[in-house]
Design an enzyme around this catalytic site. Structure first.
Site, PDB file in Angstrom:
ATOM      1  N   LYS A 176       0.809  -1.223   0.000  1.00 39.93           N
ATOM      2  CA  LYS A 176       0.000   0.000   0.000  1.00 39.93           C
ATOM      3  C   LYS A 176       0.845   1.277   0.000  1.00 39.93           C
ATOM      4  O   LYS A 176       0.583   2.210  -0.754  1.00 39.93           O
ATOM      5  CB  LYS A 176      -0.947   0.016   1.201  1.00 39.93           C
ATOM      6  N   ASP A 181      -9.675   2.433   3.005  1.00 36.45           N
ATOM      7  CA  ASP A 181      -9.619   1.784   4.321  1.00 36.45           C
ATOM      8  C   ASP A 181     -10.309   2.602   5.404  1.00 36.45           C
ATOM      9  O   ASP A 181     -11.062   2.074   6.223  1.00 36.45           O
ATOM     10  CB  ASP A 181      -8.170   1.514   4.723  1.00 36.45           C
TER      11      ASP A 181
END
Length: 270
Positions: free
Chosen positions: A66, A100
């Site tokens: 990420k 997220d």
């Protein structure tokens, strides 16, 4: 020809994202398919460009990729501030997003928990912690970050702004005034299901305890929360909601959240 989507990570065999997204595509009658691909950090740029060249519809990124995507692709403002990307869209070039924090917030909303003006303690300082700290701070929460390595917590806190960072040695004092505790670490994840950072004696009954670990569904931390009379919130819906937001970005179609949740739950019960 089917439109291909995928998730990149290392390791990746544990991912249930393919089950979840393929169930959504099937439910909506979309000619699409979603697969998991193991990609090492040093190959991430090539993998993203290759997916674009082969006509993929979009990608998800999971650990440890990420943060590595930053600098490789264009990112939206939130992902740039967070410093991590978990969703890549190919409709107009290559653009990265981070869903997220949105997934975490919607999970708590599902549980009837409002984060505005609440004292939130985030355990960990990795990619998920970054997303939650930035997103929740922007939504009006008062965030603290605790990490095994205090320097990492303090560095992240400084980047977010209006946030405090410290080590695990002051958890007892901090938890007294905490409304929402969020574990963003892998502590308690299968196979180490007996591990836990905070125990029942450190909690209070007005506390909401959210563990983003979803395998097992009821982690040791959530068991400790129940023992303390606190409110436990499992991480499975964060997986579903961040995936649903990625689905929306890629397709412009409203995702079937209930179908995605059912598929994810069934995969975890195998």
């Amino acid at each position: 020809m089917k439109q291909v989507f995928g998730v990149l990570g290392d390791p990746i065999a544990h991912s249930i994202s393919p089950v979840m997204h393929n169930a959504a595509f099937e439910a909506l009658g979309m000619d699409c398919t979603y697969h998991a691909f193991r990609v090492e950090k040093q190959n991430l740029g090539d993998a993203i460009k290759g997916a674009k060249a082969m006509g993929f519809g979009g990608l998800n990124l999971t650990v440890p990729l990420k943060e590595n995507a930053i600098g490789l692709i264009e990112t939206d403002p939130l992902a740039a501030r967070i410093g991590a990307v978990n969703t890549i869209d190919f409709k107009d070039g290559i653009k990265g997003y981070n869903t997220d924090g949105i997934g975490a917030r919607k999970t708590l909303e599902d549980a009837g928990v409002d984060i505005e003006d609440k004292n939130v303690l985030v355990l960990g300082a990795g990619g998920a912690a970054r997303a939650i700290a930035f997103t929740f701070t922007e939504a009006g929460a008062k965030v603290n970050i605790a990490n095994r390595t205090p320097e990492r917590a303090m560095t992240l806190a400084a980047e977010v702004g209006k946030v405090n960072g410290f080590g695990l040695d002051v958890l007892d004092r901090c938890l007294e005034d905490t409304d929402i505790l969020i574990n963003t670490t892998t502590v308690g994840m299968d196979p180490n299901i007996g591990d836990c950072i905070v125990n029942a004696e450190q909690m209070h009954s007005d506390l909401t305890v959210f563990d983003i670990v979803y395998n097992p569904l009821k982690t040791r931390l959530l068991q400790e929360a129940e023992a303390a009379g606190a409110t436990p919130v499992t991480g499975i819906m964060m997986l579903v909601y961040q995936g649903a937001e990625a689905f929306r970005i890629w397709t412009g179609v409203e995702p079937p959240v209930d179908v995605m949740k059912k598929a994810a739950m069934e995969a975890l019960r195998l």
